[in-house]
Design an enzyme around this catalytic site. Structure first.
Site, PDB file in Angstrom:
ATOM      1  N   TYR A 120      -0.448  24.074  12.560  1.00 32.54           N
ATOM      2  CA  TYR A 120       0.541  24.682  11.983  1.00 32.54           C
ATOM      3  C   TYR A 120       1.831  24.199  12.185  1.00 32.54           C
ATOM      4  O   TYR A 120       2.887  24.233  11.418  1.00 32.54           O
ATOM      5  CB  TYR A 120       0.688  26.233  12.282  1.00 32.54           C
ATOM      6  CG  TYR A 120      -0.212  27.409  11.403  1.00 32.54           C
ATOM      7  CD1 TYR A 120      -1.620  26.933  11.285  1.00 32.54           C
ATOM      8  CD2 TYR A 120       0.421  28.375  10.782  1.00 32.54           C
ATOM      9  CE1 TYR A 120      -2.315  27.739  10.259  1.00 32.54           C
ATOM     10  CE2 TYR A 120      -0.359  29.295  10.111  1.00 32.54           C
ATOM     11  CZ  TYR A 120      -1.844  28.976   9.912  1.00 32.54           C
ATOM     12  OH  TYR A 120      -2.385  29.873   9.140  1.00 32.54           O
ATOM     13  N   ASP A 140      -6.573  32.494  12.345  1.00 29.74           N
ATOM     14  CA  ASP A 140      -5.947  32.861  10.946  1.00 29.74           C
ATOM     15  C   ASP A 140      -7.329  33.242  10.052  1.00 29.74           C
ATOM     16  O   ASP A 140      -7.359  34.257   9.482  1.00 29.74           O
ATOM     17  CB  ASP A 140      -5.115  31.643  10.324  1.00 29.74           C
ATOM     18  CG  ASP A 140      -4.515  32.062   9.064  1.00 29.74           C
ATOM     19  OD1 ASP A 140      -4.251  33.321   8.656  1.00 29.74           O
ATOM     20  OD2 ASP A 140      -4.843  31.499   8.158  1.00 29.74           O
ATOM     21  N   ASP A 145     -17.916  27.419  13.673  1.00 35.59           N
ATOM     22  CA  ASP A 145     -18.525  27.653  12.582  1.00 35.59           C
ATOM     23  C   ASP A 145     -19.696  28.735  13.022  1.00 35.59           C
ATOM     24  O   ASP A 145     -19.986  29.875  11.869  1.00 35.59           O
ATOM     25  CB  ASP A 145     -19.388  26.187  11.995  1.00 35.59           C
ATOM     26  CG  ASP A 145     -19.645  25.309  13.052  1.00 35.59           C
ATOM     27  OD1 ASP A 145     -19.624  25.745  14.290  1.00 35.59           O
ATOM     28  OD2 ASP A 145     -20.536  24.607  12.680  1.00 35.59           O
ATOM     29  N   LYS A 168     -14.086  23.877  18.412  1.00 30.22           N
ATOM     30  CA  LYS A 168     -14.876  22.815  17.727  1.00 30.22           C
ATOM     31  C   LYS A 168     -15.031  21.483  18.485  1.00 30.22           C
ATOM     32  O   LYS A 168     -14.554  20.569  17.896  1.00 30.22           O
ATOM     33  CB  LYS A 168     -14.132  22.527  16.306  1.00 30.22           C
ATOM     34  CG  LYS A 168     -15.010  21.684  15.305  1.00 30.22           C
ATOM     35  CD  LYS A 168     -16.170  22.510  14.675  1.00 30.22           C
ATOM     36  CE  LYS A 168     -17.106  21.558  13.706  1.00 30.22           C
ATOM     37  NZ  LYS A 168     -18.344  22.206  13.665  1.00 30.22           N
ATOM     38  N   ASP A 216      -9.202  37.101   9.126  1.00 30.17           N
ATOM     39  CA  ASP A 216      -9.551  37.719   7.760  1.00 30.17           C
ATOM     40  C   ASP A 216     -11.157  38.055   7.541  1.00 30.17           C
ATOM     41  O   ASP A 216     -11.356  39.028   6.942  1.00 30.17           O
ATOM     42  CB  ASP A 216      -9.016  36.649   6.585  1.00 30.17           C
ATOM     43  CG  ASP A 216      -7.677  36.660   6.127  1.00 30.17           C
ATOM     44  OD1 ASP A 216      -6.913  37.004   6.939  1.00 30.17           O
ATOM     45  OD2 ASP A 216      -7.590  36.885   4.923  1.00 30.17           O
TER      46      ASP A 216
END
Ligand code: IPM
Ligand code: MN
Length: 360
Positions: free
Chosen positions: A141, A247, A223, A191, A251
Protein backbone atom coordinates in the site's frame (compact mmCIF):
# COMPACT_ATOMS: atom_id res chain seq x y z
CA UNK A 1 -13.82 10.86 32.12
CA UNK A 2 -13.34 13.35 29.33
CA UNK A 3 -13.73 11.72 25.91
CA UNK A 4 -12.28 13.90 23.20
CA UNK A 5 -13.31 12.25 19.93
CA UNK A 6 -12.86 13.33 16.32
CA UNK A 7 -15.57 12.05 13.95
CA UNK A 8 -14.85 11.64 10.24
CA UNK A 9 -18.10 10.55 8.61
CA UNK A 10 -16.52 10.47 5.13
CA UNK A 11 -18.54 9.36 2.12
CA UNK A 12 -21.60 7.31 1.17
CA UNK A 13 -23.06 5.27 4.02
CA UNK A 14 -20.19 6.50 6.21
CA UNK A 15 -22.28 9.51 7.25
CA UNK A 16 -25.31 7.38 8.12
CA UNK A 17 -23.52 4.72 10.16
CA UNK A 18 -21.35 7.18 12.08
CA UNK A 19 -24.48 9.14 13.03
CA UNK A 20 -25.74 6.02 14.81
CA UNK A 21 -22.34 5.24 16.28
CA UNK A 22 -22.21 8.77 17.73
CA UNK A 23 -25.74 8.33 19.07
CA UNK A 24 -24.49 5.27 20.96
CA UNK A 25 -21.43 7.12 22.20
CA UNK A 26 -23.67 9.92 23.49
CA UNK A 27 -25.90 7.40 25.23
CA UNK A 28 -22.87 5.82 26.93
CA UNK A 29 -21.52 9.22 27.96
CA UNK A 30 -24.90 10.18 29.46
CA UNK A 31 -25.37 6.92 31.32
CA UNK A 32 -21.86 6.70 32.79
CA UNK A 33 -21.48 10.48 33.20
CA UNK A 34 -18.52 11.00 30.89
CA UNK A 35 -18.00 14.33 29.18
CA UNK A 36 -18.05 13.91 25.44
CA UNK A 37 -16.16 16.45 23.33
CA UNK A 38 -17.03 15.73 19.73
CA UNK A 39 -15.45 17.40 16.73
CA UNK A 40 -16.08 16.65 13.11
CA UNK A 41 -13.75 16.93 10.13
CA UNK A 42 -13.49 16.06 6.44
CA UNK A 43 -11.88 12.98 4.94
CA UNK A 44 -12.18 11.30 1.55
CA UNK A 45 -14.41 12.38 -1.34
CA UNK A 46 -16.23 15.03 0.64
CA UNK A 47 -12.87 16.56 1.55
CA UNK A 48 -11.91 16.63 -2.12
CA UNK A 49 -15.14 18.50 -2.88
CA UNK A 50 -14.75 21.04 -0.08
CA UNK A 51 -10.96 21.54 0.04
CA UNK A 52 -9.45 20.04 -3.11
CA UNK A 53 -7.71 17.12 -1.40
CA UNK A 54 -8.74 13.92 0.44
CA UNK A 55 -6.81 14.58 3.68
CA UNK A 56 -6.86 18.30 4.62
CA UNK A 57 -4.26 19.70 7.04
CA UNK A 58 -7.05 20.64 9.47
CA UNK A 59 -8.15 17.03 9.64
CA UNK A 60 -4.58 15.92 10.26
CA UNK A 61 -4.14 18.41 13.11
CA UNK A 62 -7.48 17.53 14.74
CA UNK A 63 -6.75 13.80 14.44
CA UNK A 64 -3.41 14.16 16.19
CA UNK A 65 -5.03 16.24 18.96
CA UNK A 66 -7.99 13.93 19.63
CA UNK A 67 -7.93 11.07 22.14
CA UNK A 68 -9.53 8.83 19.52
CA UNK A 69 -10.86 9.06 15.96
CA UNK A 70 -14.02 7.49 14.57
CA UNK A 71 -14.15 7.10 10.79
CA UNK A 72 -17.12 6.09 8.63
CA UNK A 73 -16.07 5.16 5.11
CA UNK A 74 -14.39 6.80 2.12
CA UNK A 75 -14.87 6.45 -1.62
CA UNK A 76 -17.20 7.79 -4.30
CA UNK A 77 -17.79 6.35 -7.77
CA UNK A 78 -17.20 9.73 -9.42
CA UNK A 79 -13.49 9.37 -8.55
CA UNK A 80 -13.18 5.85 -9.96
CA UNK A 81 -10.97 6.89 -12.84
CA UNK A 82 -8.79 9.26 -10.85
CA UNK A 83 -5.15 8.36 -10.17
CA UNK A 84 -4.56 6.72 -6.76
CA UNK A 85 -2.76 9.75 -5.26
CA UNK A 86 -5.84 11.96 -5.73
CA UNK A 87 -8.58 9.52 -4.78
CA UNK A 88 -10.67 9.57 -1.56
CA UNK A 89 -8.99 6.34 -0.41
CA UNK A 90 -5.69 8.18 -0.23
CA UNK A 91 -7.16 10.23 2.60
CA UNK A 92 -7.67 7.11 4.66
CA UNK A 93 -4.18 5.82 3.90
CA UNK A 94 -2.85 9.26 4.84
CA UNK A 95 -4.56 9.40 8.22
CA UNK A 96 -3.55 5.83 9.08
CA UNK A 97 0.05 6.76 8.41
CA UNK A 98 -0.12 10.18 10.12
CA UNK A 99 -1.54 8.61 13.28
CA UNK A 100 0.97 5.75 13.11
CA UNK A 101 -1.73 3.15 13.60
CA UNK A 102 0.16 0.08 12.44
CA UNK A 103 -2.07 -2.72 13.72
CA UNK A 104 -5.61 -3.06 12.43
CA UNK A 105 -7.64 -5.40 14.63
CA UNK A 106 -10.61 -6.93 12.83
CA UNK A 107 -12.54 -9.29 15.08
CA UNK A 108 -14.88 -11.74 13.39
CA UNK A 109 -17.40 -13.67 15.44
CA UNK A 110 -20.56 -15.51 14.67
CA UNK A 111 -23.75 -14.51 16.44
CA UNK A 112 -26.37 -17.19 17.13
CA UNK A 113 -29.09 -14.93 15.75
CA UNK A 114 -27.23 -14.48 12.47
CA UNK A 115 -26.26 -18.06 11.65
CA UNK A 116 -28.81 -18.14 8.83
CA UNK A 117 -27.62 -14.80 7.44
CA UNK A 118 -24.42 -16.47 6.26
CA UNK A 119 -24.38 -18.63 3.13
CA UNK A 120 -22.12 -21.09 4.99
CA UNK A 121 -23.56 -24.05 6.89
CA UNK A 122 -24.51 -23.26 10.50
CA UNK A 123 -22.28 -25.94 11.98
CA UNK A 124 -19.26 -24.46 10.22
CA UNK A 125 -19.67 -20.98 11.67
CA UNK A 126 -21.43 -21.52 15.00
CA UNK A 127 -18.77 -20.63 17.57
CA UNK A 128 -16.37 -18.76 15.27
CA UNK A 129 -14.38 -16.22 17.27
CA UNK A 130 -11.24 -15.01 15.56
CA UNK A 131 -9.38 -11.79 15.10
CA UNK A 132 -7.45 -10.68 12.04
CA UNK A 133 -4.50 -8.45 12.88
CA UNK A 134 -3.71 -6.61 9.69
CA UNK A 135 -0.47 -4.63 9.32
CA UNK A 136 -1.66 -1.16 8.36
CA UNK A 137 1.26 1.20 7.80
CA UNK A 138 3.45 -0.65 5.33
CA UNK A 139 3.63 -3.23 2.56
CA UNK A 140 2.45 -2.78 -0.99
CA UNK A 141 0.00 0.00 0.00
CA UNK A 142 2.88 2.37 0.74
CA UNK A 143 6.03 0.91 -0.85
CA UNK A 144 8.01 2.84 -3.44
CA UNK A 145 8.75 2.93 -6.31
CA UNK A 146 5.14 3.06 -7.39
CA UNK A 147 3.35 4.53 -10.37
CA UNK A 148 2.43 4.07 -13.98
CA UNK A 149 5.57 4.79 -15.99
CA UNK A 150 5.11 5.88 -19.58
CA UNK A 151 8.79 6.34 -20.42
CA UNK A 152 9.36 2.92 -22.06
CA UNK A 153 8.03 1.21 -25.16
CA UNK A 154 4.73 0.64 -23.34
CA UNK A 155 3.15 1.82 -20.04
CA UNK A 156 4.44 -0.04 -16.97
CA UNK A 157 2.58 -0.21 -13.66
CA UNK A 158 4.75 -0.64 -10.57
CA UNK A 159 4.00 -1.29 -6.91
CA UNK A 160 6.46 -2.41 -4.28
CA UNK A 161 5.89 -4.68 -1.32
CA UNK A 162 8.45 -3.83 1.32
CA UNK A 163 8.75 -4.61 5.03
CA UNK A 164 11.49 -3.96 7.54
CA UNK A 165 12.06 -6.42 10.36
CA UNK A 166 10.92 -3.88 12.96
CA UNK A 167 7.64 -3.24 11.12
CA UNK A 168 6.95 -6.97 11.20
CA UNK A 169 8.07 -7.28 14.80
CA UNK A 170 5.73 -4.66 16.28
CA UNK A 171 2.61 -6.02 14.60
CA UNK A 172 3.36 -9.69 15.28
CA UNK A 173 4.06 -8.78 18.92
CA UNK A 174 0.62 -7.16 19.07
CA UNK A 175 -0.87 -10.45 17.81
CA UNK A 176 0.87 -12.47 20.53
CA UNK A 177 -0.21 -10.01 23.23
CA UNK A 178 -3.82 -10.34 22.07
CA UNK A 179 -3.58 -14.13 21.91
CA UNK A 180 -2.42 -14.23 25.54
CA UNK A 181 -5.81 -12.94 26.62
CA UNK A 182 -7.67 -15.28 24.28
CA UNK A 183 -7.17 -18.93 23.26
CA UNK A 184 -3.39 -18.55 22.97
CA UNK A 185 -2.99 -19.34 19.31
CA UNK A 186 -1.40 -17.20 16.59
CA UNK A 187 -1.52 -18.04 12.89
CA UNK A 188 0.94 -16.02 10.86
CA UNK A 189 -0.14 -15.74 7.23
CA UNK A 190 2.30 -15.19 4.38
CA UNK A 191 3.34 -16.19 0.88
CA UNK A 192 6.83 -17.35 1.79
CA UNK A 193 6.94 -19.92 -1.01
CA UNK A 194 7.18 -17.01 -3.46
CA UNK A 195 7.87 -13.64 -1.76
CA UNK A 196 11.01 -12.49 0.06
CA UNK A 197 8.98 -10.07 2.22
CA UNK A 198 7.04 -13.12 3.39
CA UNK A 199 10.21 -15.08 4.13
CA UNK A 200 11.36 -12.25 6.37
CA UNK A 201 7.86 -12.06 7.85
CA UNK A 202 7.96 -15.76 8.77
CA UNK A 203 11.46 -15.45 10.24
CA UNK A 204 10.55 -12.46 12.43
CA UNK A 205 7.21 -13.98 13.51
CA UNK A 206 9.06 -17.13 14.58
CA UNK A 207 11.59 -15.08 16.59
CA UNK A 208 8.88 -13.05 18.31
CA UNK A 209 6.99 -16.27 18.99
CA UNK A 210 9.93 -17.60 21.03
CA UNK A 211 9.26 -14.83 23.54
CA UNK A 212 5.72 -16.14 23.98
CA UNK A 213 6.19 -19.81 24.86
CA UNK A 214 2.65 -19.92 26.25
CA UNK A 215 1.20 -19.07 22.81
CA UNK A 216 1.13 -21.64 19.98
CA UNK A 217 2.31 -20.31 16.62
CA UNK A 218 1.63 -21.77 13.22
CA UNK A 219 2.27 -20.46 9.72
CA UNK A 220 -0.12 -20.65 6.82
CA UNK A 221 0.26 -19.63 3.19
CA UNK A 222 -2.26 -16.96 2.29
CA UNK A 223 -3.96 -18.96 -0.47
CA UNK A 224 -4.45 -21.89 1.87
CA UNK A 225 -5.64 -19.51 4.58
CA UNK A 226 -8.32 -18.15 2.24
CA UNK A 227 -9.60 -21.70 1.88
CA UNK A 228 -9.31 -22.65 5.58
CA UNK A 229 -11.33 -19.56 6.53
CA UNK A 230 -14.40 -21.04 4.88
CA UNK A 231 -13.57 -24.75 5.39
CA UNK A 232 -12.75 -24.66 9.08
CA UNK A 233 -12.87 -21.14 10.54
CA UNK A 234 -13.12 -22.39 14.12
CA UNK A 235 -9.49 -23.51 13.99
CA UNK A 236 -8.41 -19.84 14.13
CA UNK A 237 -7.85 -17.59 17.13
CA UNK A 238 -5.52 -14.69 16.18
CA UNK A 239 -4.32 -14.30 12.59
CA UNK A 240 -1.59 -11.83 11.69
CA UNK A 241 -0.62 -10.76 8.20
CA UNK A 242 0.66 -8.00 5.96
CA UNK A 243 -1.51 -5.12 4.80
CA UNK A 244 -3.04 -6.31 1.52
CA UNK A 245 -3.47 -9.93 2.62
CA UNK A 246 -5.38 -8.57 5.62
CA UNK A 247 -7.53 -6.34 3.45
CA UNK A 248 -8.57 -9.29 1.31
CA UNK A 249 -9.02 -11.94 4.00
CA UNK A 250 -11.02 -9.66 6.27
CA UNK A 251 -13.67 -9.21 3.59
CA UNK A 252 -13.78 -12.97 3.33
CA UNK A 253 -14.12 -13.15 7.11
CA UNK A 254 -17.25 -11.02 6.83
CA UNK A 255 -19.07 -13.99 5.33
CA UNK A 256 -18.60 -15.79 8.64
CA UNK A 257 -20.25 -12.96 10.56
CA UNK A 258 -23.27 -12.88 8.24
CA UNK A 259 -22.63 -9.49 6.64
CA UNK A 260 -19.71 -7.15 6.12
CA UNK A 261 -21.87 -4.53 7.82
CA UNK A 262 -21.24 -6.34 11.11
CA UNK A 263 -17.47 -5.98 11.20
CA UNK A 264 -15.85 -3.33 13.40
CA UNK A 265 -12.17 -2.53 13.48
CA UNK A 266 -9.66 -0.81 15.70
CA UNK A 267 -6.45 0.58 14.25
CA UNK A 268 -3.93 0.86 17.03
CA UNK A 269 -0.62 2.68 17.26
CA UNK A 270 1.71 3.54 20.09
CA UNK A 271 0.70 3.60 23.74
CA UNK A 272 0.35 7.18 24.99
CA UNK A 273 1.87 8.43 28.27
CA UNK A 274 -1.64 8.12 29.76
CA UNK A 275 -1.56 4.38 29.04
CA UNK A 276 -4.26 4.64 26.35
CA UNK A 277 -3.63 3.44 22.82
CA UNK A 278 -3.58 5.82 19.86
CA UNK A 279 -6.63 4.65 18.00
CA UNK A 280 -8.54 5.08 14.75
CA UNK A 281 -11.83 3.20 14.74
CA UNK A 282 -13.49 2.28 11.48
CA UNK A 283 -16.00 -0.28 10.28
CA UNK A 284 -14.50 -2.76 7.79
CA UNK A 285 -17.11 -2.04 5.11
CA UNK A 286 -16.77 0.64 2.45
CA UNK A 287 -18.94 3.59 1.43
CA UNK A 288 -21.48 1.40 -0.48
CA UNK A 289 -22.64 4.12 -2.89
CA UNK A 290 -25.40 1.81 -4.18
CA UNK A 291 -27.33 2.09 -0.90
CA UNK A 292 -26.06 5.47 0.35
CA UNK A 293 -28.65 7.95 1.58
CA UNK A 294 -31.37 5.32 1.90
CA UNK A 295 -31.23 4.78 5.67
CA UNK A 296 -30.73 1.07 5.22
CA UNK A 297 -27.03 0.48 5.87
CA UNK A 298 -26.09 -1.70 8.83
CA UNK A 299 -24.64 0.52 11.60
CA UNK A 300 -23.32 -2.38 13.71
CA UNK A 301 -19.79 -2.30 12.26
CA UNK A 302 -19.57 1.38 13.23
CA UNK A 303 -21.23 0.82 16.63
CA UNK A 304 -18.89 -2.11 17.31
CA UNK A 305 -16.02 0.24 16.48
CA UNK A 306 -17.27 2.58 19.23
CA UNK A 307 -17.18 -0.36 21.65
CA UNK A 308 -13.57 -0.99 20.59
CA UNK A 309 -12.77 2.70 21.13
CA UNK A 310 -14.22 2.64 24.64
CA UNK A 311 -12.10 -0.38 25.44
CA UNK A 312 -8.74 0.39 23.81
CA UNK A 313 -8.51 4.17 23.83
CA UNK A 314 -10.36 4.89 27.07
CA UNK A 315 -9.97 1.65 29.05
CA UNK A 316 -13.75 1.67 29.68
CA UNK A 317 -14.34 -2.08 29.67
CA UNK A 318 -17.74 -2.00 31.36
CA UNK A 319 -19.10 0.52 28.87
CA UNK A 320 -17.62 -1.41 25.93
CA UNK A 321 -19.24 -4.62 27.13
CA UNK A 322 -22.56 -2.84 27.57
CA UNK A 323 -22.46 -1.72 23.94
CA UNK A 324 -21.58 -5.22 22.72
CA UNK A 325 -24.31 -6.78 24.85
CA UNK A 326 -26.84 -4.23 23.60
CA UNK A 327 -25.97 -5.05 19.99
CA UNK A 328 -26.37 -8.74 20.71
CA UNK A 329 -29.80 -8.20 22.28
CA UNK A 330 -30.93 -6.16 19.26
CA UNK A 331 -29.70 -8.96 16.98
CA UNK A 332 -31.71 -11.44 19.03
CA UNK A 333 -34.79 -9.23 18.80
CA UNK A 334 -34.58 -9.39 14.99
CA UNK A 335 -34.80 -5.59 14.55
CA UNK A 336 -31.92 -5.59 12.11
CA UNK A 337 -31.13 -4.06 8.74
CA UNK A 338 -31.86 -5.63 5.35
CA UNK A 339 -28.35 -7.04 4.77
CA UNK A 340 -29.00 -9.48 7.62
CA UNK A 341 -32.17 -10.71 5.93
CA UNK A 342 -34.53 -10.51 8.92
CA UNK A 343 -37.81 -12.42 8.83
CA UNK A 344 -40.00 -9.30 9.20
CA UNK A 345 -39.65 -5.75 7.88
CA UNK A 346 -35.98 -4.72 8.06
CA UNK A 347 -35.03 -1.96 10.48
CA UNK A 348 -33.63 1.29 9.11
CA UNK A 349 -30.12 2.40 10.00
CA UNK A 350 -31.55 4.86 12.50
CA UNK A 351 -33.96 2.34 14.05
CA UNK A 352 -31.12 -0.14 14.53
CA UNK A 353 -29.00 2.57 16.20
CA UNK A 354 -31.84 3.70 18.45
CA UNK A 355 -32.57 0.12 19.43
CA UNK A 356 -28.97 -0.29 20.60
CA UNK A 357 -29.26 2.95 22.64
CA UNK A 358 -32.43 1.70 24.26
CA UNK A 359 -30.85 -1.63 25.10
CA UNK A 360 -27.96 0.21 26.79
C1 IPM B 1 -10.46 -1.22 4.15
C2 IPM B 1 -10.69 -0.53 2.84
C3 IPM B 1 -9.53 0.42 2.56
C4 IPM B 1 -8.28 -0.42 2.47
C5 IPM B 1 -9.70 1.29 1.31
C6 IPM B 1 -10.97 2.09 1.35
C7 IPM B 1 -8.51 2.18 1.10
O1 IPM B 1 -10.88 -1.45 1.83
O2 IPM B 1 -10.31 -0.53 5.17
O3 IPM B 1 -10.43 -2.45 4.18
O4 IPM B 1 -7.97 -1.02 1.43
O5 IPM B 1 -7.55 -0.49 3.47
MN1 MN C 1 -11.00 -3.53 2.51
Amino acid sequence: MNLNVLVLPGDGIGTEVTREAVRVLERVAAKWKHTLQLREALLGGIAIHRTGGPFPDDTRALALEADAVLMGAVGLPEFDNWPPEKRPERGLLGIRKAMGVFANLRPVRSYKALLDSSPLKNELIDGVDLIIVRELNGGIYYGTPRGIFEDGPEPRGVNTMVYTASEIERVTRMAFELARNRRKKVTSVDKSNVLETSQLWRRVATEVGKQYPDVALDHLLVDNCAMQLVLNPKRFDVLVMENMFGDILSDEGAVLAGSIGMLPSASIGAKKPSGAWTGLYEPVHGSAPDIAGQNKANPFGAIGSVAAMLEYSFGLKEEAEAVNRAMESVLNSGRVTADLRPAGTPATTQQAGEAVCQAI
